[in-house]
Design an enzyme around this catalytic site. Sequence first.
Site, PDB file in Angstrom:
ATOM      1  N   HIS A  38       0.854  -1.191   0.000  1.00 36.27           N
ATOM      2  CA  HIS A  38       0.000   0.000   0.000  1.00 36.27           C
ATOM      3  C   HIS A  38       0.894   1.246   0.000  1.00 36.27           C
ATOM      4  O   HIS A  38       2.092   1.153   0.210  1.00 36.27           O
ATOM      5  CB  HIS A  38      -0.831   0.076   1.285  1.00 36.27           C
ATOM      6  CG  HIS A  38      -1.672  -1.104   1.591  1.00 36.27           C
ATOM      7  ND1 HIS A  38      -3.020  -1.133   1.326  1.00 36.27           N
ATOM      8  CD2 HIS A  38      -1.383  -2.289   2.179  1.00 36.27           C
ATOM      9  CE1 HIS A  38      -3.529  -2.288   1.737  1.00 36.27           C
ATOM     10  NE2 HIS A  38      -2.550  -3.003   2.257  1.00 36.27           N
ATOM     11  N   GLU A 120       2.402  -0.834   4.481  1.00 34.90           N
ATOM     12  CA  GLU A 120       2.164   0.530   4.024  1.00 34.90           C
ATOM     13  C   GLU A 120       3.503   1.228   3.817  1.00 34.90           C
ATOM     14  O   GLU A 120       4.342   1.236   4.719  1.00 34.90           O
ATOM     15  CB  GLU A 120       1.361   1.326   5.059  1.00 34.90           C
ATOM     16  CG  GLU A 120      -0.037   0.820   5.295  1.00 34.90           C
ATOM     17  CD  GLU A 120      -1.062   1.340   4.301  1.00 34.90           C
ATOM     18  OE1 GLU A 120      -0.699   2.131   3.398  1.00 34.90           O
ATOM     19  OE2 GLU A 120      -2.237   0.959   4.444  1.00 34.90           O
ATOM     20  N   HIS A 156      -2.495  -3.100  -3.383  1.00 31.46           N
ATOM     21  CA  HIS A 156      -3.876  -2.867  -2.978  1.00 31.46           C
ATOM     22  C   HIS A 156      -4.744  -2.632  -4.215  1.00 31.46           C
ATOM     23  O   HIS A 156      -5.881  -3.080  -4.286  1.00 31.46           O
ATOM     24  CB  HIS A 156      -3.913  -1.665  -2.027  1.00 31.46           C
ATOM     25  CG  HIS A 156      -5.137  -1.587  -1.192  1.00 31.46           C
ATOM     26  ND1 HIS A 156      -5.406  -0.500  -0.406  1.00 31.46           N
ATOM     27  CD2 HIS A 156      -6.173  -2.451  -0.986  1.00 31.46           C
ATOM     28  CE1 HIS A 156      -6.548  -0.691   0.236  1.00 31.46           C
ATOM     29  NE2 HIS A 156      -7.032  -1.872  -0.097  1.00 31.46           N
ATOM     30  N   ASP A 166      -3.425   2.317  -4.846  1.00 27.90           N
ATOM     31  CA  ASP A 166      -2.074   2.204  -4.296  1.00 27.90           C
ATOM     32  C   ASP A 166      -1.517   0.791  -4.431  1.00 27.90           C
ATOM     33  O   ASP A 166      -2.294  -0.155  -4.482  1.00 27.90           O
ATOM     34  CB  ASP A 166      -2.068   2.660  -2.828  1.00 27.90           C
ATOM     35  CG  ASP A 166      -2.999   1.870  -1.921  1.00 27.90           C
ATOM     36  OD1 ASP A 166      -4.186   1.719  -2.250  1.00 27.90           O
ATOM     37  OD2 ASP A 166      -2.533   1.407  -0.870  1.00 27.90           O
TER      38      ASP A 166
END
Length: 184
Positions: A38, A120, A156, A166
């Site tokens: 992400h 992330e 994602h 993303d």
Amino acid sequence: MPSLTLLPDGWIQQARCVPSPNCDERSEGVQPELLVIHNISLPPYRYGGKGVEQLFTNRLNPAEHPFYATIDGLRVSSHFFIRRNGELVQCVSVHRRAWHAGVSSWQGRERCNDFSIGVELEGCDFEPFSAAQYGMLTALANTLKAALPLRAMTGHEHIAPGRKTDPGPFFDWPRARRAIDLPG
């Protein structure tokens, strides 16, 4: 590249630990098979602040920035957050289910949170990620691959097409795949 150790409790020894309440138990017998990449920045397009960690720990102040008011009450998390400088932050044990993918599907399987690890990267869809981030992502993914039955890596955007974008067009998939050796 940093050397990382995955402890028996599912936490990376070298990561800064910022536990999130936004997680739950995986179904019995379910292990993570998928690494989901992400990007995130809070406020949007700004790096280095505490917004992401505050979001993942339900401490984001909606009065602090106009965008924060639009996501007030959102309950999300990720297993890992890699800052622009390569710092690794862990919010959820890899043995638990983080709430990072939302409505999602991979190879016909719904609910990707059930069988994935979320990572992330501090960033956005509109600029490249840093060398330090790729280095940490590589170290992390290879450490996880050695201990977990990971068999693929995806974005994602690939598991929630039309809903998510993303990690975006600036994520260097060929570079990541060469270093990590996980198919899509």
